[in-house]
Design a protein around this motif. Structure first.
Motif, PDB file in Angstrom:
ATOM      1  N   GLY A 298       0.923  -1.251   0.411  1.00  0.00           N
ATOM      2  CA  GLY A 298      -0.300  -0.378  -0.438  1.00  0.00           C
ATOM      3  C   GLY A 298       0.980   1.012   0.210  1.00  0.00           C
ATOM      4  N   LEU A 299       1.819   1.359   0.779  1.00  0.00           N
ATOM      5  CA  LEU A 299       3.018   2.537   0.772  1.00  0.00           C
ATOM      6  C   LEU A 299       3.712   2.370  -0.612  1.00  0.00           C
ATOM      7  CD1 LEU A 299       5.758   3.761   1.460  1.00  0.00           C
ATOM      8  CD2 LEU A 299       4.109   4.872   2.791  1.00  0.00           C
ATOM      9  N   ARG A 300       4.174   1.423  -0.598  1.00  0.00           N
ATOM     10  CA  ARG A 300       4.418   2.031  -2.511  1.00  0.00           C
ATOM     11  C   ARG A 300       3.918   2.379  -2.989  1.00  0.00           C
ATOM     12  NH1 ARG A 300       9.595  -1.078  -2.723  1.00  0.00           N
ATOM     13  NH2 ARG A 300       8.936  -1.978  -4.870  1.00  0.00           N
ATOM     14  N   ASP A 301       2.848   1.849  -3.264  1.00  0.00           N
ATOM     15  CA  ASP A 301       1.884   2.304  -4.698  1.00  0.00           C
ATOM     16  C   ASP A 301       1.328   3.810  -4.506  1.00  0.00           C
ATOM     17  OD1 ASP A 301      -1.337   1.615  -6.301  1.00  0.00           O
ATOM     18  OD2 ASP A 301      -1.903   2.706  -4.393  1.00  0.00           O
ATOM     19  N   LEU A 302       1.043   4.471  -3.043  1.00  0.00           N
ATOM     20  CA  LEU A 302       0.974   5.283  -2.152  1.00  0.00           C
ATOM     21  C   LEU A 302       2.134   6.228  -3.016  1.00  0.00           C
ATOM     22  CD1 LEU A 302      -0.934   6.992  -1.009  1.00  0.00           C
ATOM     23  CD2 LEU A 302       0.331   6.834   1.469  1.00  0.00           C
ATOM     24  N   ALA A 303       3.202   5.833  -3.143  1.00  0.00           N
ATOM     25  CA  ALA A 303       4.817   6.424  -3.117  1.00  0.00           C
ATOM     26  C   ALA A 303       4.327   6.405  -4.565  1.00  0.00           C
ATOM     27  CB  ALA A 303       5.567   6.139  -2.706  1.00  0.00           C
ATOM     28  N   SER A 304       4.722   5.826  -5.710  1.00  0.00           N
ATOM     29  CA  SER A 304       4.270   6.188  -6.726  1.00  0.00           C
ATOM     30  C   SER A 304       3.521   6.788  -7.717  1.00  0.00           C
ATOM     31  CB  SER A 304       3.961   4.545  -7.364  1.00  0.00           C
ATOM     32  OG  SER A 304       5.329   3.010  -7.209  1.00  0.00           O
ATOM     33  N   ARG A 305       2.339   7.109  -6.732  1.00  0.00           N
ATOM     34  CA  ARG A 305       0.976   8.062  -7.087  1.00  0.00           C
ATOM     35  C   ARG A 305       1.899   9.458  -6.893  1.00  0.00           C
ATOM     36  NH1 ARG A 305      -3.680   6.721  -3.493  1.00  0.00           N
ATOM     37  NH2 ARG A 305      -4.154   8.559  -3.702  1.00  0.00           N
ATOM     38  N   ALA A 306       2.825   9.591  -6.170  1.00  0.00           N
ATOM     39  CA  ALA A 306       3.507  10.755  -5.969  1.00  0.00           C
ATOM     40  C   ALA A 306       4.624  11.209  -6.909  1.00  0.00           C
ATOM     41  CB  ALA A 306       3.476  11.481  -4.668  1.00  0.00           C
ATOM     42  N   GLY A 307       4.967   9.762  -7.882  1.00  0.00           N
ATOM     43  CA  GLY A 307       5.938  10.615  -8.692  1.00  0.00           C
ATOM     44  C   GLY A 307       7.265   9.899  -7.779  1.00  0.00           C
ATOM     45  N   ARG A 309       9.829   6.511  -7.215  1.00  0.00           N
ATOM     46  CA  ARG A 309       9.885   5.352  -7.928  1.00  0.00           C
ATOM     47  C   ARG A 309      10.147   3.974  -6.402  1.00  0.00           C
ATOM     48  NH1 ARG A 309      14.026   5.851 -11.581  1.00  0.00           N
ATOM     49  NH2 ARG A 309      15.542   4.604 -10.430  1.00  0.00           N
ATOM     50  N   PRO A 310       9.536   3.399  -6.599  1.00  0.00           N
ATOM     51  CA  PRO A 310       9.391   2.448  -4.927  1.00  0.00           C
ATOM     52  C   PRO A 310      11.017   1.967  -5.427  1.00  0.00           C
ATOM     53  CG  PRO A 310       7.248   2.643  -5.005  1.00  0.00           C
ATOM     54  CD  PRO A 310       7.701   3.186  -6.403  1.00  0.00           C
ATOM     55  N   GLY A 311      11.902   1.695  -4.088  1.00  0.00           N
ATOM     56  CA  GLY A 311      13.059   0.804  -3.875  1.00  0.00           C
ATOM     57  C   GLY A 311      13.606   0.133  -3.096  1.00  0.00           C
ATOM     58  N   PRO A 312      14.223  -0.493  -2.851  1.00  0.00           N
ATOM     59  CA  PRO A 312      14.439  -1.576  -1.145  1.00  0.00           C
ATOM     60  C   PRO A 312      13.592  -1.220  -0.166  1.00  0.00           C
ATOM     61  CG  PRO A 312      16.562  -0.938  -2.222  1.00  0.00           C
ATOM     62  CD  PRO A 312      15.780   0.190  -2.751  1.00  0.00           C
ATOM     63  N   VAL A 313      13.356  -2.202   0.575  1.00  0.00           N
ATOM     64  CA  VAL A 313      11.790  -2.325   1.408  1.00  0.00           C
ATOM     65  C   VAL A 313      12.847  -2.857   2.814  1.00  0.00           C
ATOM     66  CG1 VAL A 313      10.095  -2.212   3.014  1.00  0.00           C
ATOM     67  CG2 VAL A 313      10.848  -1.585   0.879  1.00  0.00           C
ATOM     68  N   TRP A 314      13.176  -2.583   3.561  1.00  0.00           N
ATOM     69  CA  TRP A 314      13.853  -3.557   4.631  1.00  0.00           C
ATOM     70  C   TRP A 314      12.834  -2.384   6.184  1.00  0.00           C
ATOM     71  CZ3 TRP A 314      16.625   1.241   2.222  1.00  0.00           C
ATOM     72  CH2 TRP A 314      17.610   1.025   1.831  1.00  0.00           C
ATOM     73  N   GLN A 327      13.206   6.607  -4.449  1.00  0.00           N
ATOM     74  CA  GLN A 327      13.777   7.314  -5.560  1.00  0.00           C
ATOM     75  C   GLN A 327      13.566   8.427  -6.287  1.00  0.00           C
ATOM     76  OE1 GLN A 327      17.397   6.554  -6.501  1.00  0.00           O
ATOM     77  NE2 GLN A 327      16.604   8.492  -7.517  1.00  0.00           N
ATOM     78  N   ALA A 328      13.734   9.835  -6.355  1.00  0.00           N
ATOM     79  CA  ALA A 328      12.722  10.592  -6.602  1.00  0.00           C
ATOM     80  C   ALA A 328      13.411  11.021  -8.778  1.00  0.00           C
ATOM     81  CB  ALA A 328      12.997  12.064  -6.043  1.00  0.00           C
ATOM     82  N   PRO A 329      11.942  12.130  -9.187  1.00  0.00           N
ATOM     83  CA  PRO A 329      12.035  11.886 -10.241  1.00  0.00           C
ATOM     84  C   PRO A 329      13.509  12.965 -10.838  1.00  0.00           C
ATOM     85  CG  PRO A 329      10.494  13.283  -9.756  1.00  0.00           C
ATOM     86  CD  PRO A 329      11.122  12.556  -8.063  1.00  0.00           C
ATOM     87  N   GLN A 330      13.875  12.713 -12.278  1.00  0.00           N
ATOM     88  CA  GLN A 330      14.756  13.611 -11.933  1.00  0.00           C
ATOM     89  C   GLN A 330      14.456  14.889 -12.822  1.00  0.00           C
ATOM     90  OE1 GLN A 330      18.720  12.596 -12.600  1.00  0.00           O
ATOM     91  NE2 GLN A 330      17.741  10.318 -11.642  1.00  0.00           N
ATOM     92  N   GLU A 331      15.211  15.348 -13.147  1.00  0.00           N
ATOM     93  CA  GLU A 331      14.599  16.662 -13.762  1.00  0.00           C
ATOM     94  C   GLU A 331      14.145  16.612 -14.686  1.00  0.00           C
ATOM     95  OE1 GLU A 331      14.859  20.068 -12.719  1.00  0.00           O
ATOM     96  OE2 GLU A 331      15.747  19.652  -9.997  1.00  0.00           O
ATOM     97  N   GLY A 332      13.109  16.996 -15.514  1.00  0.00           N
ATOM     98  CA  GLY A 332      12.571  17.382 -16.719  1.00  0.00           C
ATOM     99  C   GLY A 332      11.917  16.067 -16.293  1.00  0.00           C
ATOM    100  N   ASP A 333      11.211  14.891 -15.396  1.00  0.00           N
ATOM    101  CA  ASP A 333      10.175  13.955 -15.934  1.00  0.00           C
ATOM    102  C   ASP A 333       9.336  14.664 -14.253  1.00  0.00           C
ATOM    103  OD1 ASP A 333      12.233  12.884 -16.278  1.00  0.00           O
ATOM    104  OD2 ASP A 333      12.808  11.349 -14.207  1.00  0.00           O
ATOM    105  N   ASP A 334       7.715  14.038 -14.966  1.00  0.00           N
ATOM    106  CA  ASP A 334       6.765  14.673 -14.486  1.00  0.00           C
ATOM    107  C   ASP A 334       6.945  14.126 -13.072  1.00  0.00           C
ATOM    108  OD1 ASP A 334       6.158  16.275 -16.496  1.00  0.00           O
ATOM    109  OD2 ASP A 334       5.334  14.483 -17.565  1.00  0.00           O
TER     110      ASP A 334
END
Length: 335
Positions: A298-307, A309-314, A327-334
């Motif tokens: 559920g959290l990974r889906d929430l983060a994806s909706r905000a832009g 890219r989910p990575g490792p989870v501990w 991972q935050a989007p790069q410059e120029g990404d939406d």
């Protein structure tokens, strides 16, 4: 209970005195609005004056309150992996920094961190903690920022030669938001951290008995923390709350996967604030905090909706708590 949150938009104040005065005005305005509306509700960010921050630190040490020690154990066990994700010369931006304890686990593992930007609403508490951290890490640039980190955030430009800018949001403070507010905050963070990442602590769905004990400790510290919001209103705003006429109530709302915290009036009473007065009925409550719990998916889906890219989870062995690399989007990404 976690570090302060609400959703809003304003510029970041540079002067601590101006910030403090602004917070007092906002507190008075928001408390008056909470008393005027039914049901009554106010942001948990107002828990965190100096006394509230001290009480929160005590809560984190309670035997019933598992989130802090569990998250610390995860960060300790995986510090090198996390540091590898951050890379050399990283700049860390901590939202709702509090006592700056958990970030030490990262600083000790990082390769030549460039700067640390702790952001917190409690200026006096933050200044003391930042001063101690600076003495312990003399080679690190420590730049505390007194602000409501949920406002529109204007951060200093990266230092020359600095590496990736990484947000650090531990303690599952994200749970204080409603789901829509969480997406809104994460979207703002994704824009602020473009090209970097967010390290996010998240409390997980679990046995309600464990949750009930965590928010209703035997020593009554959480109750005192909750009631301190009213005590603060009396001290700072001249309000007339009779603290012994309210009791602390915290319970798990399983269908909504969240703890709800309230201050409940023991009797019919009258409260004055800023030249106005309000009647509270017996059993009427002032809602002070939500603490949403999540599944990893559920959290990974929430983060994806905000832009992000989910990575490792501990997580810990009992899956009480989780730490996410986003991972935050790069410059120029939406975002």
């Amino acid at each position: 209970m976690h570090r302060p949150t609400t959703a809003a938009a304003a510029a970041l104040p540079d002067d601590p005195a101006t910030a403090t005065a602004g917070h007092a005005c906002a507190f008075a305005r928001d408390l008056a609005a909470a008393l005027a509306e039914r049901p009554h509700s106010i942001s948990p960010k107002y828990f965190y004056d100096e006394r509230g921050s001290q009480l929160f630190d005590r809560i984190c040490e309670l035997p019933e309150y598992y989130p802090t020690r569990t998250e610390v154990s995860i960060l300790t066990a995986h510090a090198r992996e996390i540091a590898a994700c951050m890379g050399p010369r990283a700049e860390i931006v901590e939202f709702g920094a509090g006592s700056l304890r958990k970030v030490r686990l990262l600083l000790d593992a990082l390769d030549r961190p460039a700067r640390y930007l702790p952001i917190d609403i409690s200026g006096e508490h933050l200044a003391g903690a930042a001063g101690v951290l600076q003495r312990d890490y003399p080679g690190l640039a420590v730049q505390p920022v007194v602000a409501d980190y949920t406002q529109r955030l204007l951060l200093p430009a990266p230092l020359p030669g600095a590496g990736r800018r990484v947000g650090f949001f531990p303690g599952s403070t994200i749970g204080n938001f409603t789901p829509d507010e969480a997406v809104q905050f994460l979207a703002v963070a994704a824009r602020v951290l473009r090209g970097g990442a967010l390290l996010l602590g998240v409390d997980l769905v679990k046995d309600p008995a464990i949750l009930h004990a965590a928010y209703n400790d035997a020593q009554g510290v959480t109750a005192e923390f909750n009631l301190n919001l009213l005590a603060r209103a009396n001290r700072e705003l001249g309000a007339t709350f009779a603290l012994d006429q309210f009791f602390h109530s915290a319970f798990y709302n399983a269908p909504r996967q969240r703890i709800e915290m309230h201050l409940v009036s023991r009797c019919r009473q009258r409260v004055a604030l800023g030249g106005r007065a309000w009647e509270l009925e017996e059993g009427e409550s002032l809602h002070t905090e939500y603490s949403h719990k999540f599944t990893v998916a559920g959290l990974r889906d929430l983060a994806s909706r905000a832009g992000f890219r989910p990575g490792p989870v501990w997580t810990d062995a009992k899956r009480l708590f989780s730490v996410h690399w986003l991972q935050a989007p790069q410059e120029g990404d939406d975002a």
